[in-house]
Scaffold this motif. Structure first.
Motif, PDB file in Angstrom:
ATOM      1  N   THR A 170       0.979  -1.295  -0.067  1.00 24.64           N
ATOM      2  CA  THR A 170       0.004  -0.162   0.005  1.00 24.64           C
ATOM      3  C   THR A 170       0.896   1.104  -0.078  1.00 24.64           C
ATOM      4  O   THR A 170       1.939   1.242   0.706  1.00 24.64           O
ATOM      5  CB  THR A 170      -0.887   0.086   1.120  1.00 24.64           C
ATOM      6  OG1 THR A 170      -1.760  -1.140   1.248  1.00 24.64           O
ATOM      7  CG2 THR A 170      -1.599   1.345   1.361  1.00 24.64           C
ATOM      8  N   THR A 171       0.478   2.027  -0.869  1.00 26.51           N
ATOM      9  CA  THR A 171       1.071   3.596  -0.797  1.00 26.51           C
ATOM     10  C   THR A 171       0.130   4.483  -0.117  1.00 26.51           C
ATOM     11  O   THR A 171      -1.099   4.676  -0.603  1.00 26.51           O
ATOM     12  CB  THR A 171       1.447   3.766  -2.198  1.00 26.51           C
ATOM     13  OG1 THR A 171       2.356   3.160  -2.643  1.00 26.51           O
ATOM     14  CG2 THR A 171       2.003   5.440  -2.102  1.00 26.51           C
ATOM     15  N   ASP A 177      -4.213  15.933  -4.426  1.00 29.59           N
ATOM     16  CA  ASP A 177      -3.146  16.677  -5.632  1.00 29.59           C
ATOM     17  C   ASP A 177      -1.935  15.782  -5.546  1.00 29.59           C
ATOM     18  O   ASP A 177      -1.439  15.605  -6.826  1.00 29.59           O
ATOM     19  CB  ASP A 177      -2.736  18.021  -4.946  1.00 29.59           C
ATOM     20  CG  ASP A 177      -1.704  18.692  -5.788  1.00 29.59           C
ATOM     21  OD1 ASP A 177      -2.186  19.376  -7.070  1.00 29.59           O
ATOM     22  OD2 ASP A 177      -0.635  18.771  -5.452  1.00 29.59           O
ATOM     23  N   ALA A 178      -1.369  15.339  -4.373  1.00 33.10           N
ATOM     24  CA  ALA A 178      -0.271  14.191  -4.481  1.00 33.10           C
ATOM     25  C   ALA A 178      -0.536  13.047  -5.502  1.00 33.10           C
ATOM     26  O   ALA A 178       0.276  12.494  -6.227  1.00 33.10           O
ATOM     27  CB  ALA A 178       0.365  13.856  -3.230  1.00 33.10           C
ATOM     28  N   ILE A 179      -2.064  12.382  -5.336  1.00 37.54           N
ATOM     29  CA  ILE A 179      -2.409  11.356  -6.109  1.00 37.54           C
ATOM     30  C   ILE A 179      -2.249  11.479  -7.524  1.00 37.54           C
ATOM     31  O   ILE A 179      -1.755  10.810  -8.250  1.00 37.54           O
ATOM     32  CB  ILE A 179      -3.528  10.759  -5.739  1.00 37.54           C
ATOM     33  CG1 ILE A 179      -3.595  10.306  -4.223  1.00 37.54           C
ATOM     34  CG2 ILE A 179      -4.061   9.653  -6.417  1.00 37.54           C
ATOM     35  CD1 ILE A 179      -4.876   9.863  -3.455  1.00 37.54           C
ATOM     36  N   ASP A 180      -2.722  12.844  -7.931  1.00 33.55           N
ATOM     37  CA  ASP A 180      -2.971  13.184  -9.248  1.00 33.55           C
ATOM     38  C   ASP A 180      -1.603  13.182  -9.909  1.00 33.55           C
ATOM     39  O   ASP A 180      -1.248  12.873 -10.922  1.00 33.55           O
ATOM     40  CB  ASP A 180      -3.947  14.451  -9.535  1.00 33.55           C
ATOM     41  CG  ASP A 180      -5.424  14.067  -9.176  1.00 33.55           C
ATOM     42  OD1 ASP A 180      -5.715  12.869  -9.005  1.00 33.55           O
ATOM     43  OD2 ASP A 180      -5.772  15.110  -8.757  1.00 33.55           O
ATOM     44  N   ALA A 181      -0.547  13.969  -9.253  1.00 32.27           N
ATOM     45  CA  ALA A 181       0.943  14.110  -9.792  1.00 32.27           C
ATOM     46  C   ALA A 181       1.538  12.815  -9.865  1.00 32.27           C
ATOM     47  O   ALA A 181       2.357  12.660 -10.822  1.00 32.27           O
ATOM     48  CB  ALA A 181       1.481  15.133  -8.636  1.00 32.27           C
ATOM     49  N   HIS A 182       1.428  11.863  -8.989  1.00 32.62           N
ATOM     50  CA  HIS A 182       2.003  10.589  -9.038  1.00 32.62           C
ATOM     51  C   HIS A 182       1.307   9.789 -10.055  1.00 32.62           C
ATOM     52  O   HIS A 182       1.976   8.945 -10.745  1.00 32.62           O
ATOM     53  CB  HIS A 182       1.806   9.735  -7.495  1.00 32.62           C
ATOM     54  CG  HIS A 182       2.849  10.250  -6.782  1.00 32.62           C
ATOM     55  ND1 HIS A 182       2.721  11.428  -6.081  1.00 32.62           N
ATOM     56  CD2 HIS A 182       4.397   9.980  -6.328  1.00 32.62           C
ATOM     57  CE1 HIS A 182       3.770  11.426  -5.249  1.00 32.62           C
ATOM     58  NE2 HIS A 182       4.785  10.889  -5.475  1.00 32.62           N
ATOM     59  N   LYS A 198      -2.736   0.521  -5.787  1.00 34.68           N
ATOM     60  CA  LYS A 198      -2.187   0.592  -4.404  1.00 34.68           C
ATOM     61  C   LYS A 198      -2.246   1.987  -3.553  1.00 34.68           C
ATOM     62  O   LYS A 198      -2.115   1.686  -2.550  1.00 34.68           O
ATOM     63  CB  LYS A 198      -0.900   0.054  -4.444  1.00 34.68           C
ATOM     64  CG  LYS A 198      -0.611  -1.560  -4.964  1.00 34.68           C
ATOM     65  CD  LYS A 198       0.739  -1.793  -4.821  1.00 34.68           C
ATOM     66  CE  LYS A 198       0.886  -3.387  -5.398  1.00 34.68           C
ATOM     67  NZ  LYS A 198       2.238  -3.714  -5.244  1.00 34.68           N
ATOM     68  N   ILE A 199      -2.679   2.973  -4.239  1.00 34.22           N
ATOM     69  CA  ILE A 199      -2.601   4.303  -3.644  1.00 34.22           C
ATOM     70  C   ILE A 199      -3.883   4.477  -2.802  1.00 34.22           C
ATOM     71  O   ILE A 199      -5.131   4.119  -3.158  1.00 34.22           O
ATOM     72  CB  ILE A 199      -2.606   5.188  -4.537  1.00 34.22           C
ATOM     73  CG1 ILE A 199      -1.188   5.325  -5.165  1.00 34.22           C
ATOM     74  CG2 ILE A 199      -2.540   6.690  -3.743  1.00 34.22           C
ATOM     75  CD1 ILE A 199      -1.072   6.132  -6.347  1.00 34.22           C
ATOM     76  N   LYS A 200      -3.728   4.680  -1.358  1.00 34.77           N
ATOM     77  CA  LYS A 200      -4.774   5.099  -0.704  1.00 34.77           C
ATOM     78  C   LYS A 200      -4.623   6.548  -0.023  1.00 34.77           C
ATOM     79  O   LYS A 200      -3.379   7.040   0.423  1.00 34.77           O
ATOM     80  CB  LYS A 200      -4.724   4.239   0.508  1.00 34.77           C
ATOM     81  CG  LYS A 200      -5.895   4.312   1.587  1.00 34.77           C
ATOM     82  CD  LYS A 200      -5.743   3.253   2.810  1.00 34.77           C
ATOM     83  CE  LYS A 200      -6.845   3.572   3.689  1.00 34.77           C
ATOM     84  NZ  LYS A 200      -8.335   3.217   3.080  1.00 34.77           N
ATOM     85  N   LEU A 390      -4.563  -0.568   7.975  1.00 35.68           N
ATOM     86  CA  LEU A 390      -3.476  -0.792   7.414  1.00 35.68           C
ATOM     87  C   LEU A 390      -2.207  -1.606   8.054  1.00 35.68           C
ATOM     88  O   LEU A 390      -1.594  -2.597   7.448  1.00 35.68           O
ATOM     89  CB  LEU A 390      -2.773   0.458   6.902  1.00 35.68           C
ATOM     90  CG  LEU A 390      -3.047   1.206   5.668  1.00 35.68           C
ATOM     91  CD1 LEU A 390      -2.647   2.361   5.383  1.00 35.68           C
ATOM     92  CD2 LEU A 390      -3.559   0.125   4.430  1.00 35.68           C
ATOM     93  N   LEU A 391      -2.261  -1.428   9.268  1.00 38.56           N
ATOM     94  CA  LEU A 391      -1.069  -1.951  10.014  1.00 38.56           C
ATOM     95  C   LEU A 391      -1.368  -3.073  11.104  1.00 38.56           C
ATOM     96  O   LEU A 391      -0.454  -3.238  11.928  1.00 38.56           O
ATOM     97  CB  LEU A 391      -0.197  -0.740  10.711  1.00 38.56           C
ATOM     98  CG  LEU A 391       0.559   0.302   9.366  1.00 38.56           C
ATOM     99  CD1 LEU A 391       1.147   1.277  10.150  1.00 38.56           C
ATOM    100  CD2 LEU A 391       1.410  -0.695   8.870  1.00 38.56           C
TER     101      LEU A 391
END
Length: 392
Positions: A170-171, A177-182, A198-200, A390-391
């Protein structure tokens, strides 16, 4: 490009193998002595937004045995107390992993720490908070052990991590904004879309103030910048120009800087601003927010800074450039002002400060709207639930 980076990592692994092998042998002879549920990897424990988030994440697991590895030299111990707890073991390994003259030690410690993780009697989980060593370690961790990474925004780590993406389940990202940039970066490098899945998104949470205080006496209108001074993106020089301009116009406005400004304001009239220094005590930070009316940010880029959440929760109006996820939470003319990124930023920000100075009713409305919004969106409950899911 992605496949070439994977090949490069595989070739490097051949060179690294004997160092990691020696590290594993060392770890078998010198075990940790205790078992742990969670392994955390962070670079620093000095003052910083990322460090605050990292410490908040760690404290969501009081029922788990935790070990934290700090891998780079911190400039102060200001945030170190916030990582501590009766269930937490701290390991400072920067003198091995952050020594360029003896880089081979970094390679050996990848084997040492991997052996610590892989030999746990109960399968642990691994969390990497934008830690270079954590990425280089990830290939050495058993494939059946869950690894999670946290990325705050598009930055150098966005590129460092690419060859190690296959090792993370998981990321976590803190802003859309960070998700769109990645997503755009993944497309550019030919990274399969399965890694996007995998992005959350987990927005940072803050402890909300238990009570509201009365608005600070007004005028003068009290403006505040809170953050680091050694990060170019924050554009502290522009904030210095703004403070100096307000002072030169003899407006009933004060400007204070909370954080280490590293001499960046020395060229401006000393009477135009107040330096509050670094603060880590929550009571001090709370008092400073409550004694101001406006938080001003003129950053070139951001994810979603925690100082915005903290200021909104205490009723400060926000004046900011429309970067990162700030426009998703700060609506122009509703709970603050968004300063266009083009043109004269200082003049535009000054105009908005004057608007608040001359309109007490607008300032009061921004205050009410921000406190209400923060209570609805920024509490710790959702933050804690997301990380625990997640953990654990």
């Amino acid at each position: 490009m992605f496949q070439l980076l994977l090949l490069k990592r595989w070739i490097e692994a051949i060179f690294i193998f004997p160092f990691a092998w020696w590290g594993r042998r060392y770890a078998r002879k010198h075990p940790l002595g205790e078992s742990y549920d969670l392994f955390f990897f962070f670079p620093f424990y000095h003052i910083g937004g990322a460090e605050k988030v990292n410490s908040d994440i760690v404290q969501q697991f009081p029922d788990k045995k935790i070990i934290i590895f700090f891998t780079r030299k911190s400039v102060s111990e200001a945030m170190l107390p916030f990582f501590k707890g009766p269930n937490i073991t701290l390991k400072e390994i920067s003198h091995y992993t952050d020594n360029k003259k003896k880089y081979w030690q970094n390679l050996v410690w990848r084997g040492i720490v991997a052996e610590y993780i892989n030999s746990q009697p109960n399968k642990p989980r691994v969390f990497n908070g934008q830690c270079n060593f954590g990425y280089k370690l990830s290939p050495h961790v058993r494939k059946d052990i869950v690894q999670v990474e946290l990325i705050h925004l598009l930055c150098s780590f966005s590129y460092i991590r690419i060859p190690f993406l296959p090792f993370y389940d998981t990321t976590v990202m803190i802003s859309q904004d960070a998700i769109d940039a990645h997503k755009a970066l993944y497309k550019k490098f030919g990274i399969p879309s399965s890694y996007i899945d995998k992005i959350k998104l987990i927005i940072n949470g803050i402890p909300l103030p238990a009570t509201d205080s009365l608005m600070a006496p007004y005028p003068p209108l009290k403006c505040l910048y809170a953050g680091r001074g050694d990060v170019v993106q924050k554009r502290v020089d522009l904030l210095g120009q703004l403070a100096a301009g307000l002072y030169e116009r003899r407006l009933p406005v004060t400007f204070a800087f909370m954080g280490n400004m590293n001499g960046l304001l020395d060229s401006f009239p000393p009477a135009s601003y107040q330096l509050l220094g670094e603060k880590s005590d929550p009571a001090d930070i709370d008092r400073i927010y409550r004694s101001h009316h406006v938080l001003v940010l003129l950053s070139a880029f951001e994810g979603f800074p925690m100082v915005v959440e903290e200021a909104m929760a205490r009723g400060l109006a926000i004046i900011s450039t429309p970067v990162g996820d700030i426009p998703q939470h700060v609506k122009d003319g509703v709970n603050g002002f968004l300063v266009p990124g083009d043109g004269d930023l200082v003049a535009a920000a000054m105009e908005r400060v004057e608007r608040l100075l001359n309109d007490p009713e607008l300032l009061a409305r921004f205050r009410t709207n921000n406190i209400t919004y923060a209570r609805q969106h920024f509490g710790m409950e959702a933050f804690a639930q997301s990380y625990r899911a997640l953990l654990t």
